[in-house]
Design an enzyme around this catalytic site. Structure first.
Site, PDB file in Angstrom:
ATOM      1  N   ASN A   9       3.357  -6.273  -8.565  1.00 57.49           N
ATOM      2  CA  ASN A   9       3.745  -4.892  -8.267  1.00 57.49           C
ATOM      3  C   ASN A   9       5.261  -4.881  -8.093  1.00 57.49           C
ATOM      4  O   ASN A   9       5.771  -5.351  -7.088  1.00 57.49           O
ATOM      5  CB  ASN A   9       3.036  -4.426  -6.983  1.00 57.49           C
ATOM      6  N   LYS A  11       7.195  -2.408  -7.694  1.00 57.82           N
ATOM      7  CA  LYS A  11       7.675  -1.328  -6.815  1.00 57.82           C
ATOM      8  C   LYS A  11       8.888  -0.632  -7.459  1.00 57.82           C
ATOM      9  O   LYS A  11       8.946  -0.527  -8.685  1.00 57.82           O
ATOM     10  CB  LYS A  11       7.972  -1.896  -5.424  1.00 57.82           C
ATOM     11  N   HIS A  94      -1.559   2.095  -2.442  1.00 57.21           N
ATOM     12  CA  HIS A  94      -0.662   1.111  -1.843  1.00 57.21           C
ATOM     13  C   HIS A  94      -0.197   1.595  -0.474  1.00 57.21           C
ATOM     14  O   HIS A  94       0.022   2.784  -0.270  1.00 57.21           O
ATOM     15  CB  HIS A  94       0.541   0.854  -2.763  1.00 57.21           C
ATOM     16  N   GLU A  96       2.563   1.569   0.892  1.00 51.68           N
ATOM     17  CA  GLU A  96       3.824   2.322   0.875  1.00 51.68           C
ATOM     18  C   GLU A  96       3.575   3.780   0.468  1.00 51.68           C
ATOM     19  O   GLU A  96       4.242   4.687   0.960  1.00 51.68           O
ATOM     20  CB  GLU A  96       4.830   1.615  -0.056  1.00 51.68           C
ATOM     21  N   GLU A 166      -4.379  -5.796   1.387  1.00 55.96           N
ATOM     22  CA  GLU A 166      -2.993  -6.060   1.735  1.00 55.96           C
ATOM     23  C   GLU A 166      -2.750  -5.665   3.189  1.00 55.96           C
ATOM     24  O   GLU A 166      -2.485  -4.478   3.475  1.00 55.96           O
ATOM     25  CB  GLU A 166      -2.050  -5.255   0.832  1.00 55.96           C
ATOM     26  N   GLY A 172       6.061  -7.802   2.539  1.00 52.96           N
ATOM     27  CA  GLY A 172       7.518  -7.854   2.541  1.00 52.96           C
ATOM     28  C   GLY A 172       8.108  -8.422   3.822  1.00 52.96           C
ATOM     29  O   GLY A 172       9.307  -8.315   4.060  1.00 52.96           O
ATOM     30  N   SER A 212       3.238 -11.129   1.025  1.00 52.18           N
ATOM     31  CA  SER A 212       4.073 -12.327   1.134  1.00 52.18           C
ATOM     32  C   SER A 212       3.458 -13.553   0.462  1.00 52.18           C
ATOM     33  O   SER A 212       3.590 -14.678   0.967  1.00 52.18           O
ATOM     34  CB  SER A 212       4.428 -12.617   2.596  1.00 52.18           C
TER      35      SER A 212
HETATM   36  P1  13P Z   1       5.223  -8.757  -0.988  1.00 50.84           P
HETATM   37  O1  13P Z   1       4.603  -9.828  -1.875  1.00 50.84           O
HETATM   38  O2  13P Z   1       6.667  -8.532  -1.263  1.00 50.84           O
HETATM   39  O3  13P Z   1       4.911  -8.999   0.466  1.00 50.84           O
HETATM   40  O4  13P Z   1       4.513  -7.380  -1.377  1.00 50.84           O
HETATM   41  C1  13P Z   1       3.138  -7.317  -1.454  1.00 50.84           C
HETATM   42  C2  13P Z   1       2.761  -6.004  -2.017  1.00 50.84           C
HETATM   43  O5  13P Z   1       2.978  -4.965  -1.404  1.00 50.84           O
HETATM   44  C3  13P Z   1       2.170  -5.970  -3.361  1.00 50.84           C
HETATM   45  O6  13P Z   1       1.652  -4.711  -3.654  1.00 50.84           O
END
Ligand code: 13P
Length: 249
Positions: A9, A11, A94, A96, A166, A172, A212
């Site tokens: 992803n 983003k 997601h 976010e 997740e 992150g 992560s």
């Molecule tokens: P990270 O791997 O940067 O923690 O992000 C995970 C994520 O949100 C994938 O959709």
């Protein structure tokens, strides 16, 4: 037999030139793997990604989609628009999108329904926040996210659903759920689906872990029996890291 999947992803990262450069690096480095590899660049670079990956086994996903067929929804993207580019996978729910854009389970249920009806595969993301885990509500939060957004689907629709657990506190942050925590939750998710549907729906759905995942922890997380791969954020933006994670499955 469920499919092993590693999805990146991206983003809101990578402009057009950077997208093409990363995809050509990935294509050159992609290890032999029986896992399905998916990348999700930003909307404006989906066409370029499809073009770049024409002779690759890597697949392209969108990061979001509107539930409506078409109409007065300024700034939004429909299922048909994605399909017309050759994109037939979409990431929905997601954390976010939930946190910054107010997407809730009811809206996500509509989006997933549209995706299923239109023939797109959905990578459905969900997971608890830190407070939920601290207060030991993480199982009930996850159960209600699944129930509210997905359990109105017919059993047959689950062929096009990929789950991505997740935990928000691991996204992150550099803090990963331990492989045991991931396995415990993935087993719970599978049991919840078996109870709502049946064992075969539960056994066949791929459940990815996200949060992560890095080259140094991927193999241990992926070794767990109910973890079928990963949804990778930051590490999917660096070709050598993403390739190392694919090789770890
Ligand atoms: P990270 O791997 O940067 O923690 O992000 C995970 C994520 O949100 C994938 O959709």
């Amino acid at each position: 037999m469920r499919t092993k999947i590693v999805a990146g992803n991206w983003k809101m990262n990578k402009n057009l030139q950077e997208t093409e450069a990363l995809l050509s690096e990935l294509s050159a480095m992609l290890p032999d793997s029986n896992a399905e590899v998916i990348v999700a660049p930003t909307f404006v670079n989906l066409q370029a990604a499809i073009n770049s990956l024409q002779s690759s086994t890597m697949k392209v996903a969108a990061q979001n989609m509107h539930f409506a067929e078409s109409g007065a929804y300024t700034g939004e993207i429909s299922a048909d628009m994605l399909l017309s580019l050759g994109v037939d996978i979409v990431v929905l729910g997601h954390s976010e999108r939930r946190a910054y854009f107010g997407e809730d389970d009811a809206l996500l249920a509509k989006k997933v329904k549209t995706a299923v009806e239109k023939g797109l595969k959905t990578i459905f993301c969900f997971g608890e926040e830190l407070e939920d885990r601290k207060s030991e509500n993480h199982f009930s939060v996850v159960e209600s996210q699944l129930k509210n957004a997905l359990f109105d689907l017919d059993a047959s629709a689950w062929k096009s659903i990929i789950l991505a657990y997740e935990p928000v506190w691991a996204i992150g942050t550099g803090e990963t759920a331990s492989p045991e925590q991931a396995q415990e939750m993935h087993a719970f998710i599978r049991k919840t689906i078996a109870d709502a549907y049946n064992a075969s729906v539960a056994d066949d759905v791929s459940i990815l872990y996200g949060g992560s995942v890095k080259p140094n922890n991927a193999a241990e997380i992926f070794s767990k029996p109910d973890v079928d791969g990963g949804l990778i954020g930051g590490a999917s933006l660096v070709a050598s890291d993403f390739v190392a994670i694919i090789a770890a499955i």
